[in-house]
Enzyme design. Structure first.
Site, PDB file in Angstrom:
ATOM      1  N   TYR B  60       0.809  -1.039   0.055  1.00  0.00           N
ATOM      2  CA  TYR B  60       0.038   0.040   0.099  1.00  0.00           C
ATOM      3  C   TYR B  60       1.138   1.193   0.097  1.00  0.00           C
ATOM      4  CZ  TYR B  60      -4.809  -1.702   0.972  1.00  0.00           C
ATOM      5  OH  TYR B  60      -6.142  -2.091   0.790  1.00  0.00           O
ATOM      6  N   ARG B  70       2.996  10.934  -8.932  1.00  0.00           N
ATOM      7  CA  ARG B  70       2.148  11.252 -10.141  1.00  0.00           C
ATOM      8  C   ARG B  70       1.219  12.741  -9.737  1.00  0.00           C
ATOM      9  NH1 ARG B  70      -2.360  10.215 -13.873  1.00  0.00           N
ATOM     10  NH2 ARG B  70      -2.696  12.340 -14.367  1.00  0.00           N
ATOM     11  N   ASP B  74       1.133  16.533 -11.101  1.00  0.00           N
ATOM     12  CA  ASP B  74       0.316  17.414 -11.560  1.00  0.00           C
ATOM     13  C   ASP B  74       0.275  18.506 -10.782  1.00  0.00           C
ATOM     14  OD1 ASP B  74      -0.887  15.502 -13.190  1.00  0.00           O
ATOM     15  OD2 ASP B  74      -2.155  14.653 -11.783  1.00  0.00           O
ATOM     16  N   MET B  78       0.362  22.568 -12.436  1.00  0.00           N
ATOM     17  CA  MET B  78      -0.665  23.472 -12.539  1.00  0.00           C
ATOM     18  C   MET B  78       0.193  24.971 -11.869  1.00  0.00           C
ATOM     19  SD  MET B  78      -3.846  22.144 -10.432  1.00  0.00           S
ATOM     20  CE  MET B  78      -3.382  21.109  -9.428  1.00  0.00           C
ATOM     21  N   PHE B  99      -5.862  19.309 -12.794  1.00  0.00           N
ATOM     22  CA  PHE B  99      -6.529  19.709 -11.587  1.00  0.00           C
ATOM     23  C   PHE B  99      -7.387  18.479 -10.922  1.00  0.00           C
ATOM     24  CE2 PHE B  99      -9.560  22.702 -13.291  1.00  0.00           C
ATOM     25  CZ  PHE B  99     -10.622  22.147 -12.918  1.00  0.00           C
ATOM     26  N   ASN B 120      -2.629  -1.164   8.431  1.00  0.00           N
ATOM     27  CA  ASN B 120      -2.115  -2.521   8.194  1.00  0.00           C
ATOM     28  C   ASN B 120      -0.868  -3.047   8.908  1.00  0.00           C
ATOM     29  OD1 ASN B 120      -3.713  -4.519   6.236  1.00  0.00           O
ATOM     30  ND2 ASN B 120      -3.803  -2.920   5.104  1.00  0.00           N
ATOM     31  N   ASP B 131      -2.646 -11.421  12.770  1.00  0.00           N
ATOM     32  CA  ASP B 131      -3.198 -10.966  11.564  1.00  0.00           C
ATOM     33  C   ASP B 131      -4.356 -10.187  11.464  1.00  0.00           C
ATOM     34  OD1 ASP B 131      -3.342 -10.762   8.761  1.00  0.00           O
ATOM     35  OD2 ASP B 131      -2.248 -12.569   8.345  1.00  0.00           O
ATOM     36  N   ASN B 138      -8.351  -8.797   3.121  1.00  0.00           N
ATOM     37  CA  ASN B 138      -7.434  -7.987   3.290  1.00  0.00           C
ATOM     38  C   ASN B 138      -6.440  -7.767   1.820  1.00  0.00           C
ATOM     39  OD1 ASN B 138      -6.211  -5.775   4.473  1.00  0.00           O
ATOM     40  ND2 ASN B 138      -4.791  -6.938   5.635  1.00  0.00           N
ATOM     41  N   SER B 141      -8.520  -6.484  -0.873  1.00  0.00           N
ATOM     42  CA  SER B 141      -8.906  -4.894  -0.691  1.00  0.00           C
ATOM     43  C   SER B 141      -7.904  -4.011  -1.477  1.00  0.00           C
ATOM     44  CB  SER B 141      -8.820  -4.684   0.534  1.00  0.00           C
ATOM     45  OG  SER B 141     -10.036  -4.991   1.382  1.00  0.00           O
ATOM     46  N   THR B 145      -8.165  -1.750  -4.711  1.00  0.00           N
ATOM     47  CA  THR B 145      -7.585  -0.145  -4.783  1.00  0.00           C
ATOM     48  C   THR B 145      -6.737  -0.362  -5.629  1.00  0.00           C
ATOM     49  OG1 THR B 145      -7.822  -0.397  -2.338  1.00  0.00           O
ATOM     50  CG2 THR B 145      -6.461   1.298  -3.153  1.00  0.00           C
ATOM     51  N   THR B 197     -11.906  -0.344  -0.535  1.00  0.00           N
ATOM     52  CA  THR B 197     -11.582   0.409   0.737  1.00  0.00           C
ATOM     53  C   THR B 197     -13.001   0.062   1.716  1.00  0.00           C
ATOM     54  OG1 THR B 197     -11.035   2.154  -0.519  1.00  0.00           O
ATOM     55  CG2 THR B 197     -11.659   2.763   1.886  1.00  0.00           C
ATOM     56  N   THR B 200     -11.811  -2.963   3.636  1.00  0.00           N
ATOM     57  CA  THR B 200     -10.894  -2.619   4.380  1.00  0.00           C
ATOM     58  C   THR B 200     -11.553  -2.321   5.910  1.00  0.00           C
ATOM     59  OG1 THR B 200      -9.102  -1.972   2.810  1.00  0.00           O
ATOM     60  CG2 THR B 200      -8.876  -1.377   4.882  1.00  0.00           C
ATOM     61  N   THR B 207     -11.303  -6.939  13.283  1.00  0.00           N
ATOM     62  CA  THR B 207      -9.982  -7.042  13.837  1.00  0.00           C
ATOM     63  C   THR B 207      -9.935  -6.342  15.127  1.00  0.00           C
ATOM     64  OG1 THR B 207      -9.040  -7.119  11.531  1.00  0.00           O
ATOM     65  CG2 THR B 207      -7.683  -6.953  13.436  1.00  0.00           C
ATOM     66  N   HIS B 280     -17.411  14.592   2.823  1.00  0.00           N
ATOM     67  CA  HIS B 280     -17.045  15.232   3.990  1.00  0.00           C
ATOM     68  C   HIS B 280     -16.640  14.238   4.750  1.00  0.00           C
ATOM     69  CE1 HIS B 280     -15.967  18.515   6.258  1.00  0.00           C
ATOM     70  NE2 HIS B 280     -16.198  17.539   7.510  1.00  0.00           N
ATOM     71  N   GLU B 282     -15.320  11.538   4.264  1.00  0.00           N
ATOM     72  CA  GLU B 282     -13.866  10.918   3.744  1.00  0.00           C
ATOM     73  C   GLU B 282     -12.706  11.694   4.252  1.00  0.00           C
ATOM     74  OE1 GLU B 282     -12.579   8.751   1.830  1.00  0.00           O
ATOM     75  OE2 GLU B 282     -10.848   9.890   1.181  1.00  0.00           O
ATOM     76  N   TYR B 284     -12.362  13.092   7.314  1.00  0.00           N
ATOM     77  CA  TYR B 284     -12.214  12.639   8.506  1.00  0.00           C
ATOM     78  C   TYR B 284     -11.502  11.158   8.390  1.00  0.00           C
ATOM     79  CZ  TYR B 284     -13.948  16.933  10.179  1.00  0.00           C
ATOM     80  OH  TYR B 284     -14.380  18.188  10.262  1.00  0.00           O
ATOM     81  N   SER B 295      -0.514  11.296  18.053  1.00  0.00           N
ATOM     82  CA  SER B 295      -0.692  10.710  19.663  1.00  0.00           C
ATOM     83  C   SER B 295       0.387  10.086  19.961  1.00  0.00           C
ATOM     84  CB  SER B 295      -2.117  10.444  19.791  1.00  0.00           C
ATOM     85  OG  SER B 295      -3.035  11.306  19.553  1.00  0.00           O
ATOM     86  N   SER B 311     -10.836  11.823  27.238  1.00  0.00           N
ATOM     87  CA  SER B 311     -11.518  12.888  26.195  1.00  0.00           C
ATOM     88  C   SER B 311     -11.161  12.833  24.868  1.00  0.00           C
ATOM     89  CB  SER B 311     -11.011  14.186  26.905  1.00  0.00           C
ATOM     90  OG  SER B 311      -9.583  14.424  26.767  1.00  0.00           O
ATOM     91  N   THR B 355     -12.125  19.064  18.115  1.00  0.00           N
ATOM     92  CA  THR B 355     -10.645  18.832  17.603  1.00  0.00           C
ATOM     93  C   THR B 355      -9.842  20.003  18.325  1.00  0.00           C
ATOM     94  OG1 THR B 355     -11.941  18.995  15.234  1.00  0.00           O
ATOM     95  CG2 THR B 355      -9.800  19.576  15.237  1.00  0.00           C
ATOM     96  N   LYS B 358      -8.501  17.863  21.029  1.00  0.00           N
ATOM     97  CA  LYS B 358      -7.255  17.162  20.811  1.00  0.00           C
ATOM     98  C   LYS B 358      -6.123  18.137  20.918  1.00  0.00           C
ATOM     99  CE  LYS B 358      -8.297  13.891  17.725  1.00  0.00           C
ATOM    100  NZ  LYS B 358      -8.556  12.812  18.701  1.00  0.00           N
ATOM    101  N   HIS B 415      -7.114  26.736   2.482  1.00  0.00           N
ATOM    102  CA  HIS B 415      -7.565  26.194   3.673  1.00  0.00           C
ATOM    103  C   HIS B 415      -7.494  24.519   3.548  1.00  0.00           C
ATOM    104  CE1 HIS B 415     -10.616  24.568   6.364  1.00  0.00           C
ATOM    105  NE2 HIS B 415     -11.127  23.973   5.197  1.00  0.00           N
ATOM    106  N   PHE B 416      -7.985  24.055   2.604  1.00  0.00           N
ATOM    107  CA  PHE B 416      -7.954  22.361   2.348  1.00  0.00           C
ATOM    108  C   PHE B 416      -6.597  21.985   2.464  1.00  0.00           C
ATOM    109  CE2 PHE B 416      -9.925  22.738  -1.815  1.00  0.00           C
ATOM    110  CZ  PHE B 416      -8.611  21.968  -2.701  1.00  0.00           C
ATOM    111  N   HIS B 417      -5.722  22.845   1.676  1.00  0.00           N
ATOM    112  CA  HIS B 417      -4.392  22.238   1.656  1.00  0.00           C
ATOM    113  C   HIS B 417      -3.567  22.495   3.080  1.00  0.00           C
ATOM    114  CE1 HIS B 417      -4.919  21.993  -2.631  1.00  0.00           C
ATOM    115  NE2 HIS B 417      -3.816  21.346  -2.542  1.00  0.00           N
TER     116      HIS B 417
END
Lengths: 100, 656, 200
Positions: B60, B70, B74, B78, B99, B120, B131, B138, B141, B145, B197, B200, B207, B280, B282, B284, B295, B311, B355, B358, B415-417
């Site tokens: 994986y 790859r 791309d 850009m 894009f 894994n 295992d 597994n 999967s 993918t 997925t 998995t 498991t 959305h 996804e 998370y 952690s 907590s 969040t 955390k 923002h999302f980057h």
């Protein structure tokens, strides 16, 4: 191997008769009464949920075995999310002006 | 069925022609090398058919690194295109394709495989298992993918790439506006990978719930295991939505149905609604395992127990529930009305509460700790401030009224980057440095690691921080060029330079791997960092294929730390060793992956007869699996004794 | 996975791997719940968007639907008997009831095919309108599941005949029965929210 189920499958037959009853009542309410449409939908929707619960517990033995809590929590969570998806989607895409 | 041979190969662009030649040469080279060194058998028996969770994890990760390359190319294209105004390096169509594939590949074929690969490798070891619950599944999967990724990747040389954005909004993605096969690739390749997925997710839930070693209650699980459990739960709930969404999109494109079309009563907004119902959660799915990785690393290198374990658990459970309740914030501007927008604004802002919990937990873990600045720890430290920028701009975007200003600008892209790169990529790097010695028996170079760290961090901030300001000035996303009068040029150029430094950082990682394989000092110590806390560090390095000679018993959190503290559980009694049952290899998953790839390819080109013939192969594979009785094999006691004796040394060995 | 046998539990729970499989299948069923919920949400959104084509009330044959419902309800009951017989160790009874279940299932499927043909002759195809697209895909997905379940049961019958009832085959049988009951549950919702609500 010992016989683990004895005698007559009484719970299955009760479950079957109940499921038939629910279906017939839903049919009668939907087709033979003059109740308002919303009332009918609530009644037959409720009967469908009852019937689903019946299948889950009496036929699928949701609460059987050592992993019953895992199964119940996971299934209930999925059902909750299913309700969110159905009601949420319909609300979201019909609430605004996209519908006109 | 009419095959349009002339449309099959994409032609006319020197960039693509170059790639086609490069692909053919690489393939010939790989085949020649494998044949010359007689490695086919080794590859097939040792890797492609192996159900060993560690090997699947490595496959994986290799796939993730390739896809990172790859997707990165791309991204660089850009950045090259927008570095100067009115550039002609890429035309509009090519830019659209770039894009789109950048987004899809980075999320689905880079981030997901990397994290699933790490899960894994680590999860069975952390819970003291040998295992996963379903080893063959597994492997399947992985192959699905991989098949999905390969199908998606051939699009740019055969038939044309998808070009409607990674969100693939209808009606643009419908046949009416994009008649080529590009968006068929999207619908079908992602479907195949998505099935993998989903399986998995199921596999890891079972498991983690069922295969924990004796004494490891849920509240004694390492945090990475917890986040992986919750991630798997979100996968199982979210991916079926995507399955249906892609199915309906495919039906619209291939069979003329009217789910999302403009005519026939279809509703294009339904696509956005369904896409983000999956999309959305996804986000998370990729970010929660990262939280778990940080952690573990922060606790290890501050030599303290993770602050606020309880907590932490509550907040990831809350995040998982909230992740399903915020999807509309991706399309506030589509006209869903004020009531809907208000509700989803509130749920979105609520996510910042768990969040935030955390974030404070990580900070309090480090408080008064003796922090060791190793490579993994540095990534964890860099994560906190950068992710905070992503989070705070996320709260800005969460406000529906304000979002009308930010929507579809580069502010959003920045923002999302700022959430996904610190949230996922930094975590993957941290995890690679952290668990690398466990898997391979040597550490990656700390010195080159520092180069990697600084180049990547400086490059990342230089690339994406200017984009906040570009967005606020009104630069829209997905636009292939801009005019000179707009005044965007300096910031775009700065961003472009940043991207080059970012790429140099990635190159440093690759060089680090190469250098370390050749020169790094080998170790067989089970705990090469010296301060590890969890069970994966209690067994040999590199981990033997049976993981643990005898399954460890656990009576607290941080099981391995407690073992060290009480000096307990290190001695192995020869008489306790019994033959270990392990699952056997299986060739079926790889074959099924191949069949799915060909099936998908025929479906993309709408060659239904050929697809149906190959489809029979899928059914045959399922039937074979039903009748297969693969009982696995037993590792003999002698082999275990020999291996355990070598790494433990005589002092920790009771021969009796 | 160590093949430990615990004879006090029902036979399908006696091997470790079967226990894992059963829990795994429940998790999979949760995914199936979401899959069908998504299809229901699509139907709920598109059900009035007939685009000049026929509405549900114009094409639904409620009598046929009632028969389909009774067929599937009865097959769910007989699938319950299959597990009952399996736990008694009665292989012959098990297979007889399983074949009966499959006959009900095939009856259901043939009626569904007839229904689709009927719609087609009325000029109501998948391409006519958004409503019909969502109807066909919802019913088709359910029907495809029933077809898959039938094929799967045949594979299990072959294994029961060759290997008898053991923890492995019993585990497979138990999982199959979960699948079959689940399809009945989905049908109840189709019956209620597609057909009954459609003719109201």
């Amino acid at each position: 191997m010992s016989n683990q189920e004895k005698g007559f499958p009484i719970s299955h037959i009760v479950g079957f008769l109940l499921s038939i009853t629910f279906t017939v009542v839903a049919l009668l309410v939907a087709l033979k009464t003059d109740l308002p449409k919303t009332t009918i939908m609530f009644v037959i929707g409720g009967l469908a949920v009852l019937q689903a619960g019946l299948q889950l517990i009496m036929f699928m033995h949701l609460n059987e075995g050592k992993d019953n809590y895992s199964k119940i929590i996971h299934t209930v969570y999925a059902i909750f999310m299913a309700v969110v998806i159905v009601i949420g989607s319909i609300w979201v895409v019909t609430a605004g002006h996209s519908i006109h | 069925m009419d095959i349009k041979w002339d449309q099959l190969l994409v032609s006319g662009d020197p960039l693509i022609l170059g790639s086609q030649i490069a692909i053919v040469l690489t393939m010939v080279g790989v085949v020649a090398a494998l044949s010359y060194f007689k490695k086919w058998k080794w590859l097939w028996n040792g890797w492609l058919t192996s159900v060993d969770h560690k090997r699947i994890g490595i496959m994986y990760i290799i796939m993730g690194v390739l896809m990172f390359f790859r997707g990165g190319v791309d991204g660089l294209m850009m950045k090259a295109q927008t570095a100067v105004p009115e550039n002609t390096f890429l035309d509009a169509q090519h830019y659209n394709e770039v894009f789109t594939t950048h987004g899809v590949i980075m999320i689905l074929f880079m981030a997901m495989p990397m994290l699933i690969g790490i899960m894994n490798i680590v999860i069975p070891l952390q819970i003291g298992a040998r295992d996963v619950a379903f080893p063959q599944l597994n492997l399947l999967s992985f192959w699905l993918t991989f098949a999905g990724a390969m199908l998606f990747n051939v699009s740019f040389v055969i038939g044309g790439s998808p070009d409607a954005g990674w969100t693939s909004y209808f009606p643009l993605a419908g046949k009416e506006f994009t008649p080529g096969v590009g968006n068929n690739y999207y619908m079908i390749a992602l479907q195949i990978a998505g099935i993998g997925t989903l399986m998995t997710g199921i596999n890891f839930i079972v498991t983690i719930l069922k295969m924990r070693t004796k004494g490891m209650t849920l509240m004694r699980m390492p945090m990475f295991t917890w986040t992986s459990l919750i991630t798997s739960l979100i996968i199982v709930i979210a991916f079926p939505i995507f399955t249906v969404t892609l199915l309906l999109g495919m039906m619209d494109r291939l069979y003329g149905t009217h789910f999302f079309t403009v005519s026939g009563g279809g509703l294009d907004m339904l696509w956005s609604n369904l896409f983000w119902l999956w999309g959305h959660p996804e986000v998370y799915i990729v970010i929660l395992p990262a939280f778990g990785i940080y952690s573990e690393i922060i606790a290890t290198f501050t030599k303290k127990r993770l602050f606020g374990y309880g907590s932490m658990v509550i907040s990831i459970v809350l995040i998982s529930a909230l992740s399903m309740l915020v999807w509309v914030h991706h399309f506030y501007t589509m006209g869903v009305g004020p009531a809907v927008n208000t509700v989803f604004s509130i749920t979105t802002m609520m996510i910042s509460i768990p969040t935030g919990v955390k974030m404070f937990n990580w900070l309090f873990t480090m408080r008064k700790g003796r922090i060791e600045f190793t490579a993994p720890m540095m990534w964890a430290l860099a994560f906190i401030p950068t992710f905070l920028i992503g989070g705070v701009t996320g709260v800005m975007l969460a406000m529906a009224a304000a979002d009308f200003q930010y929507h579809n600008t580069l502010f959003l892209v920045a923002h999302f980057h700022y959430t996904l790169i610190p949230g996922v990529v930094y975590a993957v790097f941290a995890a690679l440095y952290y668990w690398w010695p466990k898997v391979f028996g040597f550490k990656l170079s700390e010195k080159i690691g520092k180069w990697h760290f600084w180049l990547f961090n400086i490059g990342f901030n230089l690339t994406f921080f200017p984009m906040f300001f570009l967005g606020l000035q009104g630069a829209v996303r997905r636009s292939y060029t801009y005019s000179e009068e707009s005044g965007f040029q300096p910031l775009f150029l700065l961003s472009g330079v940043g991207a080059l430094i970012l790429a140099a950082g990635f190159a440093a990682l690759c060089y680090n791997i190469y250098w370390s394989i050749r020169h790094a000092e080998r170790t067989t110590a089970n705990d090469p960092w010296g301060n590890a806390r969890t069970l994966e560090w209690a067994t040999a390095t590199p981990v033997p294929h049976y993981n643990f000679a005898t399954l460890p018993e656990v009576d607290s959190l941080d099981a391995y730390w407690e073992m060290k503290k009480n000096n307990k559980g290190f001695t192995l009694d020869k008489n306790q060793i019994k033959p270990i049952h392990m699952p056997g290899n299986s060739g079926l998953p790889a074959i099924m992956g191949g069949i799915f790839l060909v099936f998908g390819f025929f479906l993309v080109f709408e060659w239904h007869l050929l697809a149906a013939i190959v489809g029979i192969g899928i059914i045959a594979g399922l039937i074979m699996r039903s009748f297969e009785s693969n009982d696995g094999y037993h590792v003999p006691v002698d082999e275990i004794v020999k291996h355990e004796r070598t790494w433990r040394g005589e002092s920790k060995w009771k021969a009796k | 996975m160590e093949g430990k046998i615990n004879t006090s539990a029902p036979i399908e729970y006696q091997s470790e791997q079967s226990k894992l499989n059963i829990l795994g299948f429940w998790v999979f069923l949760a995914a199936e719940i979401i899959l069908f919920a998504t299809l229901f949400s699509v139907f709920g959104v598109l059900k009035d968007r007939t685009a000049g084509g026929p509405a549900g009330s114009e094409i639904f044959e409620i009598k046929d639907v009632i028969i389909q419902t009774l067929l599937l309800l009865t097959s769910s009951f007989t699938a319950g008997i299959v597990i009952f017989e399996m736990r008694r160790g009665n292989r012959r009874g098990l297979i007889i009831w399983l074949v009966i279940t499959l006959l009900f299932g095939l009856g259901f499927l043939s009626m569904e095919i007839n229904e689709f043909m009927h719609y087609y002759h009325e000029g109501a195809t998948m391409q006519t309108s958004a409503f019909l697209s969502s109807l066909f895909v919802l019913l088709g997905t359910h029907g495809a599941h029933v077809t898959l379940g039938t094929g799967w049961a045949i594979l299990i019958i072959i294994q029961l005949l060759t290997k008898g009832i053991n923890p492995t085959t019993a585990g497979k049988m138990h999982i199959w029965s979960l699948y079959w009951h689940f399809l009945d549950v989905i049908w109840i919702f189709i019956f209620t929210f597609v057909y009954l609500a459609g003719v109201l």
